[in-house]
Design a protein around this motif. Structure first.
Motif, PDB file in Angstrom:
ATOM      1  N   GLN A   1       2.172   1.817  -3.642  1.00  0.00           N
ATOM      2  CA  GLN A   1       1.243   2.206  -4.700  1.00  0.00           C
ATOM      3  C   GLN A   1       0.838   3.673  -4.592  1.00  0.00           C
ATOM      4  O   GLN A   1       0.693   4.351  -5.607  1.00  0.00           O
TER       5      GLN A   1
ATOM      6  N   ASN B   1       0.828  -1.206   0.000  1.00  0.00           N
ATOM      7  CA  ASN B   1       0.000   0.000   0.000  1.00  0.00           C
ATOM      8  C   ASN B   1       0.863   1.257   0.000  1.00  0.00           C
ATOM      9  O   ASN B   1       0.549   2.245  -0.674  1.00  0.00           O
TER      10      ASN B   1
ATOM     11  N   TYR C   1      -9.240   6.906  -3.249  1.00  0.00           N
ATOM     12  CA  TYR C   1      -8.843   5.855  -2.302  1.00  0.00           C
ATOM     13  C   TYR C   1      -9.634   5.983  -1.010  1.00  0.00           C
ATOM     14  O   TYR C   1     -10.116   4.989  -0.444  1.00  0.00           O
TER      15      TYR C   1
ATOM     16  N   ILE D   1      -7.030  -6.544  -4.623  1.00  0.00           N
ATOM     17  CA  ILE D   1      -5.914  -5.604  -4.485  1.00  0.00           C
ATOM     18  C   ILE D   1      -4.773  -5.970  -5.425  1.00  0.00           C
ATOM     19  O   ILE D   1      -4.226  -5.125  -6.144  1.00  0.00           O
TER      20      ILE D   1
ATOM     21  N   THR E   1      -4.456   4.997   9.631  1.00  0.00           N
ATOM     22  CA  THR E   1      -4.931   4.010   8.652  1.00  0.00           C
ATOM     23  C   THR E   1      -5.683   2.863   9.303  1.00  0.00           C
ATOM     24  O   THR E   1      -6.182   1.982   8.614  1.00  0.00           O
TER      25      THR E   1
ATOM     26  N   ARG F   1      -8.784   3.164  -7.724  1.00  0.00           N
ATOM     27  CA  ARG F   1      -8.461   3.618  -6.366  1.00  0.00           C
ATOM     28  C   ARG F   1      -9.653   3.416  -5.427  1.00  0.00           C
ATOM     29  O   ARG F   1      -9.476   3.119  -4.245  1.00  0.00           O
TER      30      ARG F   1
ATOM     31  N   PHE G   1      -8.636  -2.557   0.793  1.00  0.00           N
ATOM     32  CA  PHE G   1      -7.708  -2.419   1.911  1.00  0.00           C
ATOM     33  C   PHE G   1      -8.465  -2.206   3.220  1.00  0.00           C
ATOM     34  O   PHE G   1      -8.066  -2.715   4.269  1.00  0.00           O
TER      35      PHE G   1
ATOM     36  N   VAL H   1       1.594  -8.002  -1.783  1.00  0.00           N
ATOM     37  CA  VAL H   1       0.244  -8.174  -1.241  1.00  0.00           C
ATOM     38  C   VAL H   1      -0.195  -9.630  -1.349  1.00  0.00           C
ATOM     39  O   VAL H   1      -0.789 -10.182  -0.417  1.00  0.00           O
TER      40      VAL H   1
END
Length: 413
Positions: free
Chosen positions: A25, A22, A50, A81, A393, A101, A108, A168
């Motif tokens: 990207q 993550n 996103y 993903i 996050t 996105r 995610f 991932v």
């Protein structure tokens, strides 16, 4: 902490690989967008999408998990993903990227919710604080290390898109092969926005403003760097500096948080953020100084997220924690959607310095609102809840666990 690491190393390793993917990207798209000649406005929309997906995921993923189970949701979203990370290079158009996105943000969000529920279930009341700290450290290290991987290949090619896709994909191997039966996922009653604002106006406004600051850092730092003419090496150093500052200052600020009026600390940090971020707007400073500014910006904004959570917890009853965590995360997500778009607009109007000016203004608004709230309500009576570091996050699972851990620590003290 070593005991927690020994029992949860596979899960934490998987999460580290996820954060590497993550972290790569987000920065890579900023670089590749400039190569593809996308405008700042177009890239700001791409970056904002996103957080649109992440917000939807935080609302919808729990229901998906209840219907089909943790493992199926985890595997399905992980595959999504991995596929999208490859498709970025195959479809270099800003509209396609915006749609992807949304998908990757949604995915995610669901993956974080699933992984964090496993981590929370594997923790006891005694080890939950250590588990949350390790989780934060792993997240930050993953994002920081991801920036170094950007120097492995030419960003105009495919390799840098393949690397996060592989990372991932590999992330799910240690998680799915080592985790015991998935925990039960219980729905929680949410507090209404009106109730949450009544409990803590500063908490709600602060979470909204921090959402904009964090999304600007996470989504627009690479866009700013390319517009400012930085090469890939310098860009990766600058972005890594933001998260290094967030990691290093988390615990000193947490220490202060448990020993003074939290509103006063929020005010001081917001004023500090305003001053530091105004410097590159007013002056043409060297690259090393820009890295220091970025480190201070990240070092203030990331701990502020945990600080505001702890402050809100001062006014919550134990039965209100779960509903409050969901509401605060929603408010933060709404703020995050607007951050890249407004930042992109300001950069289009005044140039690269608009990136720093946006964050300076938001910190200034937070400082002014904090000062006003201090005049409207006296200091929290009695003892304060404990500070627990949480990443911006993180999903509602980690936020709720942090609030519960804070309450346990308060009761024991």
């Amino acid at each position: 902490m070593l005991k927690v690491l020994a029992s949860s190393w596979a899960l934490l390793l998987g999460l580290l690989l996820l954060m590497l993917g993550n972290g790569m990207q987000g920065t890579l798209l900023g670089i590749r967008g400039a190569i593809e000649d996308f405008s700042t406005t177009q890239m700001s929309i791409v970056m904002s999408c996103y957080f649109v997906g992440f917000l939807f995921g935080s609302r919808m993923a729990p229901e998906m998990i209840r219907r089909v189970g943790h493992v199926r949701v985890f595997a399905a979203l992980g595959s999504m993903i991995s596929a999208v990370l490859i498709l970025y290079a195959a479809a270099p158009h800003w509209v396609a990227w915006a749609l992807m996105r949304v998908i990757i943000g949604f995915s995610f969000s669901g993956v974080y919710i699933t992984a964090e529920s496993w981590l929370n279930n594997a923790s006891t009341n005694e080890t939950r604080g250590q588990a949350l700290s390790l989780y934060l450290i792993v997240q930050m290290i993953g994002i920081i290390a991801a920036q170094a991987l950007l120097n492995l290949a030419d960003p105009s090619g495919y390799i840098l898109f393949v690397i996060p896709s592989v990372l991932v994909s590999l992330a799910f191997t240690p998680i799915l092969l080592s985790i015991s039966p998935a925990p039960q996922f219980e729905s929680t009653a949410r507090l209404t926005m009106r109730e949450l604002y009544r409990i803590s106006p500063l908490g709600c406004v602060g979470m909204f403003l921090l959402g904009g600051i964090f999304s600007a850092q996470f989504g627009m730092a690479a866009v700013w760097a390319t517009q400012a003419g930085l090469n890939v090496r310098d860009l990766s150093i600058f972005v890594a500096g933001i998260y290094t500052g967030g990691l290093l200052l988390q615990y000193p600020i947490g220490w202060l948080s448990d020993r003074m009026d939290r509103r006063r600390l929020i005010l001081f940090l917001a004023i500090g953020g305003t001053i530091v971020l105004t410097v590159p707007v007013l002056f043409n400073i060297p690259f090393v100084a820009l890295v220091v500014v970025g480190a201070f910006a990240g070092g203030i904004s990331n701990p502020l997220y945990s600080l505001i959570l702890a402050y809100v917890n001062d006014y919550l009853k134990p039965t209100e924690m779960a509903g409050a965590s969901a509401g605060l995360l929603f408010i933060n997500g709404v703020g995050a959607i607007s951050g890249p778009i407004i930042t992109g607009w300001m950069m289009g109007v005044i140039g690269p310095s608009g990136f720093f000016l946006f964050m300076a203004l938001i910190f200034g608004v937070l400082a002014a609102y904090s000062l006003w709230r201090m005049s409207r309500r006296p200091i929290t009576p009695g003892s304060q809840s404990s500070y627990t570091a949480v990443s911006p996050t993180a999903s509602a699972i980690s936020v709720e666990a942090a609030l519960e851990h804070n309450e346990d620590e308060t009761l024991q003290s």
